[in-house]
Design a protein around this motif. Structure first.
Motif, PDB file in Angstrom:
ATOM      1  N   ALA A 299      -4.187  -0.294   3.251  1.00  0.00           N
ATOM      2  CA  ALA A 299      -4.991  -0.833   4.356  1.00  0.00           C
ATOM      3  C   ALA A 299      -4.388  -0.335   5.663  1.00  0.00           C
ATOM      4  O   ALA A 299      -3.747  -1.090   6.399  1.00  0.00           O
ATOM      5  CB  ALA A 299      -5.008  -2.358   4.312  1.00  0.00           C
ATOM      6  N   PRO A 300      -4.566   0.951   5.968  1.00  0.00           N
ATOM      7  CA  PRO A 300      -3.946   1.508   7.181  1.00  0.00           C
ATOM      8  C   PRO A 300      -4.605   0.973   8.439  1.00  0.00           C
ATOM      9  O   PRO A 300      -5.748   0.488   8.402  1.00  0.00           O
ATOM     10  CB  PRO A 300      -4.191   3.015   7.033  1.00  0.00           C
ATOM     11  CG  PRO A 300      -5.434   3.113   6.198  1.00  0.00           C
ATOM     12  CD  PRO A 300      -5.379   1.950   5.251  1.00  0.00           C
TER      13      PRO A 300
ATOM     14  N   GLU B 248     -13.883  -0.609   4.057  1.00  0.00           N
ATOM     15  CA  GLU B 248     -13.231  -1.226   2.909  1.00  0.00           C
ATOM     16  C   GLU B 248     -13.956  -0.859   1.628  1.00  0.00           C
ATOM     17  O   GLU B 248     -15.104  -0.404   1.642  1.00  0.00           O
ATOM     18  CB  GLU B 248     -13.212  -2.756   3.073  1.00  0.00           C
ATOM     19  CG  GLU B 248     -12.464  -3.232   4.297  1.00  0.00           C
ATOM     20  CD  GLU B 248     -12.602  -4.728   4.506  1.00  0.00           C
ATOM     21  OE1 GLU B 248     -11.572  -5.395   4.689  1.00  0.00           O
ATOM     22  OE2 GLU B 248     -13.748  -5.220   4.484  1.00  0.00           O
ATOM     23  N   LEU B 249     -13.283  -1.056   0.504  1.00  0.00           N
ATOM     24  CA  LEU B 249     -13.898  -0.856  -0.804  1.00  0.00           C
ATOM     25  C   LEU B 249     -14.564  -2.174  -1.183  1.00  0.00           C
ATOM     26  O   LEU B 249     -13.976  -3.029  -1.840  1.00  0.00           O
ATOM     27  CB  LEU B 249     -12.838  -0.448  -1.823  1.00  0.00           C
ATOM     28  CG  LEU B 249     -12.021   0.805  -1.450  1.00  0.00           C
ATOM     29  CD1 LEU B 249     -10.897   1.039  -2.452  1.00  0.00           C
ATOM     30  CD2 LEU B 249     -12.913   2.024  -1.353  1.00  0.00           C
ATOM     31  N   LYS B 250     -15.800  -2.346  -0.756  1.00  0.00           N
ATOM     32  CA  LYS B 250     -16.453  -3.652  -0.829  1.00  0.00           C
ATOM     33  C   LYS B 250     -17.697  -3.607  -1.705  1.00  0.00           C
ATOM     34  O   LYS B 250     -18.501  -2.668  -1.649  1.00  0.00           O
ATOM     35  CB  LYS B 250     -16.839  -4.124   0.580  1.00  0.00           C
ATOM     36  CG  LYS B 250     -17.509  -5.495   0.618  1.00  0.00           C
ATOM     37  CD  LYS B 250     -17.933  -5.873   2.026  1.00  0.00           C
ATOM     38  CE  LYS B 250     -16.757  -6.131   2.922  1.00  0.00           C
ATOM     39  NZ  LYS B 250     -17.204  -6.681   4.254  1.00  0.00           N
TER      40      LYS B 250
ATOM     41  N   SER C 243      -1.059   9.391   0.836  1.00  0.00           N
ATOM     42  CA  SER C 243      -2.025   8.989   1.863  1.00  0.00           C
ATOM     43  C   SER C 243      -2.905   7.849   1.350  1.00  0.00           C
ATOM     44  O   SER C 243      -3.651   8.014   0.380  1.00  0.00           O
ATOM     45  CB  SER C 243      -2.893  10.180   2.275  1.00  0.00           C
ATOM     46  OG  SER C 243      -3.922   9.762   3.142  1.00  0.00           O
ATOM     47  N   SER C 244      -2.835   6.732   2.033  1.00  0.00           N
ATOM     48  CA  SER C 244      -3.705   5.608   1.691  1.00  0.00           C
ATOM     49  C   SER C 244      -5.160   5.939   2.002  1.00  0.00           C
ATOM     50  O   SER C 244      -6.074   5.497   1.291  1.00  0.00           O
ATOM     51  CB  SER C 244      -3.264   4.352   2.448  1.00  0.00           C
ATOM     52  OG  SER C 244      -3.207   4.601   3.852  1.00  0.00           O
TER      53      SER C 244
ATOM     54  N   LEU D 208      -0.220   5.427   6.274  1.00  0.00           N
ATOM     55  CA  LEU D 208       0.482   4.153   6.347  1.00  0.00           C
ATOM     56  C   LEU D 208      -0.024   3.159   5.309  1.00  0.00           C
ATOM     57  O   LEU D 208      -1.211   3.113   4.995  1.00  0.00           O
ATOM     58  CB  LEU D 208       0.345   3.561   7.751  1.00  0.00           C
ATOM     59  CG  LEU D 208       0.982   4.376   8.882  1.00  0.00           C
ATOM     60  CD1 LEU D 208       0.743   3.706  10.212  1.00  0.00           C
ATOM     61  CD2 LEU D 208       2.468   4.552   8.645  1.00  0.00           C
ATOM     62  N   TRP D 209       0.912   2.332   4.826  1.00  0.00           N
ATOM     63  CA  TRP D 209       0.616   1.263   3.881  1.00  0.00           C
ATOM     64  C   TRP D 209       1.072  -0.054   4.503  1.00  0.00           C
ATOM     65  O   TRP D 209       2.188  -0.171   5.012  1.00  0.00           O
ATOM     66  CB  TRP D 209       1.341   1.508   2.556  1.00  0.00           C
ATOM     67  CG  TRP D 209       0.839   2.708   1.814  1.00  0.00           C
ATOM     68  CD1 TRP D 209       1.025   4.023   2.164  1.00  0.00           C
ATOM     69  CD2 TRP D 209       0.073   2.716   0.615  1.00  0.00           C
ATOM     70  NE1 TRP D 209       0.414   4.847   1.254  1.00  0.00           N
ATOM     71  CE2 TRP D 209      -0.176   4.068   0.280  1.00  0.00           C
ATOM     72  CE3 TRP D 209      -0.425   1.720  -0.222  1.00  0.00           C
ATOM     73  CZ2 TRP D 209      -0.906   4.445  -0.841  1.00  0.00           C
ATOM     74  CZ3 TRP D 209      -1.143   2.086  -1.342  1.00  0.00           C
ATOM     75  CH2 TRP D 209      -1.381   3.430  -1.651  1.00  0.00           C
ATOM     76  N   LEU D 210       0.209  -1.059   4.423  1.00  0.00           N
ATOM     77  CA  LEU D 210       0.484  -2.355   5.040  1.00  0.00           C
ATOM     78  C   LEU D 210       1.283  -3.246   4.083  1.00  0.00           C
ATOM     79  O   LEU D 210       0.872  -3.458   2.931  1.00  0.00           O
ATOM     80  CB  LEU D 210      -0.832  -3.050   5.399  1.00  0.00           C
ATOM     81  CG  LEU D 210      -0.743  -4.482   5.945  1.00  0.00           C
ATOM     82  CD1 LEU D 210      -0.073  -4.493   7.321  1.00  0.00           C
ATOM     83  CD2 LEU D 210      -2.123  -5.115   6.014  1.00  0.00           C
ATOM     84  N   GLU D 211       2.414  -3.778   4.563  1.00  0.00           N
ATOM     85  CA  GLU D 211       3.183  -4.711   3.743  1.00  0.00           C
ATOM     86  C   GLU D 211       2.477  -6.066   3.726  1.00  0.00           C
ATOM     87  O   GLU D 211       2.169  -6.635   4.771  1.00  0.00           O
ATOM     88  CB  GLU D 211       4.608  -4.864   4.265  1.00  0.00           C
ATOM     89  CG  GLU D 211       5.454  -5.774   3.375  1.00  0.00           C
ATOM     90  CD  GLU D 211       6.913  -5.839   3.768  1.00  0.00           C
ATOM     91  OE1 GLU D 211       7.701  -6.457   3.020  1.00  0.00           O
ATOM     92  OE2 GLU D 211       7.264  -5.270   4.823  1.00  0.00           O
ATOM     93  N   SER D 212       2.243  -6.572   2.546  1.00  0.00           N
ATOM     94  CA  SER D 212       1.558  -7.856   2.376  1.00  0.00           C
ATOM     95  C   SER D 212       2.563  -8.910   1.923  1.00  0.00           C
ATOM     96  O   SER D 212       3.358  -8.675   1.004  1.00  0.00           O
ATOM     97  CB  SER D 212       0.438  -7.726   1.338  1.00  0.00           C
ATOM     98  OG  SER D 212      -0.095  -8.991   1.011  1.00  0.00           O
ATOM     99  N   PHE D 213       2.486 -10.091   2.569  1.00  0.00           N
ATOM    100  CA  PHE D 213       3.346 -11.212   2.192  1.00  0.00           C
ATOM    101  C   PHE D 213       2.546 -12.312   1.496  1.00  0.00           C
ATOM    102  O   PHE D 213       3.071 -13.405   1.291  1.00  0.00           O
ATOM    103  CB  PHE D 213       4.029 -11.779   3.442  1.00  0.00           C
ATOM    104  CG  PHE D 213       4.927 -10.806   4.139  1.00  0.00           C
ATOM    105  CD1 PHE D 213       6.176 -10.507   3.628  1.00  0.00           C
ATOM    106  CD2 PHE D 213       4.516 -10.173   5.306  1.00  0.00           C
ATOM    107  CE1 PHE D 213       7.008  -9.600   4.268  1.00  0.00           C
ATOM    108  CE2 PHE D 213       5.334  -9.265   5.949  1.00  0.00           C
ATOM    109  CZ  PHE D 213       6.587  -8.979   5.427  1.00  0.00           C
TER     110      PHE D 213
END
Length: 463
Positions: free
Chosen positions: A326-327, A296-298, A259-260, A335-340
């Motif tokens: 970053a769901p 966010e972790l800011k 779990s994100s 969910l995990w966001l695919e980053s390009f």
């Protein structure tokens, strides 16, 4: 018979509307003058076209007809907004009567009647040198140097402070959570990678989460609950042979999936309650405090010479995928966001190195414009990078001398993608980078960029 009567009635209405418009335009010059009549004619034409489309039958469900209607709407709005407004001087010149002086009591023996003012003597003409018209290429370069360049102090000091904070955070995690195999933290973001930043306002710290590939597998985005190919799930496998506890990350499992959300919540508590940020800030000559209310972790960092934010992203690199914790907003937790981003930066720099191109220069200008524009700010970042990559497949001349041509070509491509409502990812055509935009946002962006194609200076004005 009924159809005939309806058509006859419609023709009579159109003839009646045409007659009214003809009479109005015929007398417009007498009332408004030449320029006023031109403005009224343009506005009347645009309104008549809008009325015709509103009363004409529509082809329901025809995407080509809807796309044509959207483009015509942008054209009509541009026609109305581009109509010239007459100045007071122009309205005065349109009147045929001479300018009369205010009335005064006539002198004895003077005839009663209007007195025409004589024109004042013209001052001697001084030949002035007309200002030189800048080309679009010169305007782009000037805009970049004056508005988009990061001050040297910020460009050097912000990364230096971020690296120091990164080192302190690494030490804390290793002492506080030695059982969790975090990798070496590293910095990321536009300021460091050179794809555009208006200021040193955001820097990312990437926190690698090291997984044992024998105990974890990826579930494709199409098979997830949101049916979005850009989001993935990380599944715990072989629980029959390797029960819970065999992996140090099992404590973050929800329904057999990593779990994100749970991982982010744990790290958020550590950032807020466990780390002595006042002591670290004092050591670095800064004030550092975590943003408690943020999802966010800011961290916010304030220094005498620079202020910026740091965002921490847990990241999993597995099976050639880069996944961020970053769901999407909502009830979905795993969910995990695919980053390009890493692939985007690498590909753009590779292309520029191959032909000495100005893609990075063009992207810095485009991202800077969009980031500061109230309508276009959601296009900054990945969308612009993917459009430049798509365009690089068809346009080979990316030399700096062709910057203006490529800039306008990017705008044309962007309008085309907005008309379709789809911007496919350069690395995975199943992913639509416009999927989170609503229809109203697409319309506003399309109208603004449609005008900017023929008048790019609209985007270079000071915001």
């Amino acid at each position: 018979m009924g159809d005939f009567m309806r058509q006859r009635s419609k023709r009579q209405e159109d003839n009646g509307l045409g007659s009214v418009l003809d009479v109005l335009l015929a007398n417009a010059r007498l009332v408004l003058g030449v320029t006023g009549a031109a403005v009224l004619a343009i506005a009347t034409l645009a309104v008549k076209r809008l009325i015709d489309r509103a009363t004409s039958p529509r082809d329901e469900g025809d995407p080509k007809a809807e796309q044509k209607t959207l483009e015509e709407s942008w054209q009509d709005l541009a026609l109305i907004k581009a109509a010239p407004k007459p100045t007071k001087k122009q309205r005065r010149e349109d009147l045929s009567e001479p300018l009369l002086c205010p009335a005064r009591p006539p002198a004895p023996g003077e005839a009663h009647g209007p007195r025409v003012c004589s024109a004042p003597p013209e001052p001697p003409r001084v030949e002035s040198i007309p200002p030189r018209c800048l080309t679009l290429q010169e305007k782009l370069l000037s805009h970049y140097s004056s508005c988009l360049a990061v001050p040297e102090v910020e460009a050097s000091l912000a990364p230096q402070l971020a690296r120091s904070i990164c080192t302190q955070l690494q030490r804390f995690l290793r002492s506080k959570c030695p059982e969790l195999p975090f990798g070496n933290l590293f910095l990321s973001g536009a300021l460091l990678d050179g794809l555009g930043a208006l200021a040193a306002d955001h820097i990312h710290i990437m926190l690698p989460v090291v997984l044992d590939t024998a105990l974890w597998s990826l579930i494709p985005g199409e098979d997830t609950v949101v049916r979005n190919p850009q989001y993935w799930m990380i599944k715990r496998t072989d629980l029959e042979y390797f029960p819970r506890g065999c992996s140090p990350w099992d404590r973050f499992i929800v329904g057999r999936y990593l779990s994100s959300n749970v991982l982010n919540e744990t790290l958020h508590k550590l950032l807020v309650a466990s780390i002595n940020w006042p002591a670290i800030g004092s050591l670095l000559g800064s004030i550092i405090h975590p943003v408690v209310a943020s999802q966010e972790l800011k961290l916010e960092v304030k220094h005498d010479q620079v202020e910026f934010c740091i965002i921490l992203f847990p990241v999993v690199e597995m099976e050639d995928k880069v996944l961020l914790a970053a769901p999407p907003e909502g009830l979905v937790e795993n969910l995990w966001l695919e980053s390009f981003y890493k692939a985007e930066v690498s590909k753009v720099k590779e292309l520029d190195a191959g032909d000495a191109g100005a893609r990075q220069h063009c992207l810095r200008i485009l991202n800077g414009i969009c980031k500061s524009h109230p309508t276009l700010h959601k296009l900054s970042g990945s969308p612009m990078t993917h459009i430049v990559l798509h365009l690089s497949a068809t346009s080979s001349d990316w030399a700096e001398e062709s910057l203006a041509e490529r800039f306008q070509e990017v705008l044309e491509e962007l309008v085309g993608y907005l008309e379709q409502g789809v911007l496919p990812s350069y690395f995975n055509h199943k992913i639509n980078l416009f999927c989170e935009l609503v229809e109203e946002e697409i319309d506003e962006m399309g109208f603004m960029l449609y005008r900017a194609i023929t008048e790019p200076e609209l985007l270079l004005k000071e915001k």
